[in-house]
Design a protein around this motif. Structure first.
Motif, short mmCIF file in Angstrom:
data_model
loop_
_atom_site.label_atom_id
_atom_site.label_comp_id
_atom_site.label_asym_id
_atom_site.label_seq_id
_atom_site.Cartn_x
_atom_site.Cartn_y
_atom_site.Cartn_z
N VAL A 281 0.46 -0.88 0.16
CA VAL A 281 0.19 0.11 -0.13
C VAL A 281 0.91 1.23 -0.05
N ARG A 282 2.07 1.13 1.18
CA ARG A 282 2.74 2.84 1.39
C ARG A 282 3.65 2.67 -0.85
N GLU A 283 3.68 1.81 -1.26
CA GLU A 283 4.34 1.74 -2.71
C GLU A 283 3.49 1.99 -3.91
N ASN A 284 2.35 1.65 -3.34
CA ASN A 284 0.98 1.90 -4.79
C ASN A 284 0.33 2.71 -4.27
N GLY A 285 0.14 2.79 -3.00
CA GLY A 285 -1.31 3.83 -2.89
C GLY A 285 -1.65 4.84 -3.45
N GLN A 286 -0.70 6.31 -3.79
CA GLN A 286 -0.47 7.05 -4.83
C GLN A 286 -1.26 6.40 -6.02
N GLN A 287 -0.49 5.83 -6.48
CA GLN A 287 -0.46 5.07 -8.52
C GLN A 287 -2.04 4.24 -8.25
N LEU A 288 -2.50 3.96 -7.71
CA LEU A 288 -3.69 3.08 -7.16
C LEU A 288 -4.94 3.82 -7.32
N VAL A 289 -5.04 4.88 -6.20
CA VAL A 289 -6.16 5.99 -5.81
C VAL A 289 -6.36 6.33 -7.26
N SER A 290 -5.00 7.62 -8.04
CA SER A 290 -4.89 8.25 -9.13
C SER A 290 -5.61 7.54 -10.24
N ASN A 291 -5.59 6.06 -10.13
CA ASN A 291 -5.35 5.66 -11.69
C ASN A 291 -7.27 4.68 -11.35
N ILE A 292 -7.84 4.40 -10.15
CA ILE A 292 -9.03 4.52 -10.14
C ILE A 292 -9.79 5.19 -9.80
#
Length: 378
Positions: A281-292
Motif C-alpha cells: 500500500v505504501r508503495e502503490n497507494g497513490q498510483q492506485l487511488v489516482s488510477n481508480i
C-alpha cells in the motif's frame, strides 16, 4: 442412449439426472456405476481423439459432444465420502486423465475444444478434490506448455481451480506459484501488445481470478512472490478496462489483497500479512487511488463504479489518513476544463467530493460520492 435419437442437450440432461441418482447410492456401488456411465462417452471420444478427423460442430464426430457429457457426469456426481476414505471416483479420474490430456494436445489449436477439455478436467477435479493429486503435476506441466504457445485463457481459469483445491497444502504451494510465474510471462507479452487490454478481456478476467485464489488460499506465499510487483502493475493499468467481467476480477483482486491485512486476525500469519500488505500500500497507494478515480471519470461505465468504490473503501479501512492525502493529489491533477473549454469541476466541488469520500462510513457512501462526481465530467 443415442438410439433414442435425442438431442445432445437432452442427453446431457439425462446424464445429469443419472449422476445425481448414482451419487445417492451406497458407496460400494458408485464406482462401478460411474465406470459404466462414463464408458458410453469414453469409447467414442477415444476413437475420435486417436483416429478420426474432426467433423462438423455438434455431430457425433465432434469431441465436445462427449466432453460435455463427461463434464455433466462429474459435475453432478457428489457421493458422500467419509474423511480418510478413498473417493469412489478417484480411480476412474486417473483412468480418464490420459484421454483428456491427449484431447488437449490434439486440439490445442482449437480454442472451442480446448475450453471444453478444460471444463471437463475442472469438474473431474472438483468431483474428487484433493484425491486428484496423482494428475496434478502432469496436468500443470501440460497447461503451462500449451498456454505458452496458444494463450488460451481457460488454462488460467483451470489454474485457479487448482489453487482453490490445493492452495492450502504446504507441499503444493511452491509448485502452484511456479505455475503462476510460468503463466505471467506470456500473459504480460499478450497484454502489452497494441490494444492488448481491450482485445483480451477474458485473459484479464481469468488471470486475476487466479491471483485472487492465491490471496484467499496462500496469501503469504503470494505476497512474497517475485511476480507480485508485475501483477500489481498490470492490475493498476487494467483498472481502466471497460469490460464488466474483466474489471470485476481486477477490482476484486485489488480489494482482496488489501482486505487480507485485516481478516482472520486470529491466525498465526496475521501480523506478517498486515506487514506485507502495508509495504504494498505504501508503495502503490497513490498510483492506485489516482488510477481508480481517473478510470471512474474517464473510462468506466457507471455501473462499474461500485466495484471501484469497494477498493477505495478498503484502502481507507487500512489507512484512511494516507488515502486523504492520495485523493487530494489526484484531484489537484484533474483537468479543470473540458476539451470544449467549459469548467468541469469547481474548487468547491472538488473539496466537497474529497470530504464525502474520506468521511464515508461504508462502501455505499463512497460509491454515491464517486457516482455523483463523475457526472461533472460527462
Amino acid at each position: 442412449m443415442d438410439t433414442f435419437h435425442v438431442s445432445n442437450d437432452c442427453a446431457v440432461g439425462l446424464l445429469k439426472g443419472a449422476a445425481l441418482i448414482l451419487g445417492k447410492m451406497p458407496q460400494e456401488n458408485v464406482a462401478e456405476g460411474l465406470k459404466q456411465l462414463c464408458a458410453i462417452q469414453l469409447t467414442p471420444l477415444s476413437q475420435i481423439v486417436h483416429t478420426a478427423d474432426l467433423l462438423r460442430d455438434g455431430s457425433k464426430g465432434d469431441p465436445t459432444v462427449w466432453l460435455d457429457r463427461l463434464a455433466a457426469i462429474f459435475r453432478n456426481l457428489n457421493p458422500i465420502v467419509t474423511n480418510g476414505h478413498t473417493h469412489p471416483c478417484q480411480s476412474l479420474v486417473e483412468d480418464v486423465w490420459p484421454l483428456l490430456s491427449s484431447a488437449c494436445t490434439k486440439y490445442q489449436n482449437d480454442v472451442r475444444i480446448t475450453e471444453r477439455c478444460c471444463r471437463c478436467i475442472r469438474f473431474t477435479i472438483r468431483c474428487v478434490g484433493k484425491q486428484s493429486a496423482p494428475i496434478l503435476q502432469p496436468l500443470v506441466k501440460q497447461m503451462v506448455q500449451l498456454y505458452e504457445v496458444h494463450h488460451h485463457s481457460c488454462f488460467l481459469y483451470l489454474g485457479s481451480i487448482l489453487v482453490d483445491e490445493y492452495g492450502t497444502e504446504e507441499g503444493c504451494i511452491q509448485g502452484l506459484l511456479e505455475m503462476l510465474h510460468a503463466f505471467c510471462a506470456p500473459t504480460f507479452r499478450l497484454l502489452e501488445e497494441a490494444d492488448g487490454l481491450r482485445n483480451h478481456p477474458d485473459t484479464i478476467d481469468d488471470l486475476f481470478r487466479l491471483c485472487t485464489r492465491f490471496i484467499q488460499r496462500a496469501p503469504v506465499a503470494f505476497l512474497r512472490s517475485s511476480a507480485l510487483k508485475y501483477i500489481l502493475n498490470c492490475a493498476m493499468v487494467a483498472c481502466t478496462i471497460d469490460h464488466r467481467d474483466a474489471n470485476v476480477s481486477v477490482m476484486k483482486f485489488l480489494q482482496d489483497i488489501i482486505k487480507c491485512s485485516r481478516i482472520k486476525d486470529e491466525a498465526d500469519d496475521f501480523e506478517l500479512r498486515r506487514q506485507l500488505v502495508g509495504e504494498i500500500v505504501r508503495e502503490n497507494g497513490q498510483q492506485l487511488v489516482s488510477n481508480i478515480i481517473n478510470a471512474c471519470i474517464f473510462c468506466l461505465s457507471s455501473y462499474m463504479v461500485p466495484d471501484a468504490a469497494d477498493v477505495i473503501y478498503e484502502l481507507m479501512l487500512f489507512d484512511r489518513r494516507s488515502v486523504c492525502q492520495w485523493l487530494e493529489v489526484t484531484l489537484k491533477a484533474l483537468p479543470t476544463q473540458s476539451s470544449g473549454g467549459s469548467v468541469t469541476a469547481t474548487h468547491k466541488q472538488l473539496t466537497e467530493f474529497h470530504k464525502a469520500v474520506t468521511s464515508s462510513e461504508n462502501e455505499k457512501m463512497v460509491k454515491n460520492a464517486i457516482h455523483d462526481f463523475t457526472r461533472l465530467f460527462r
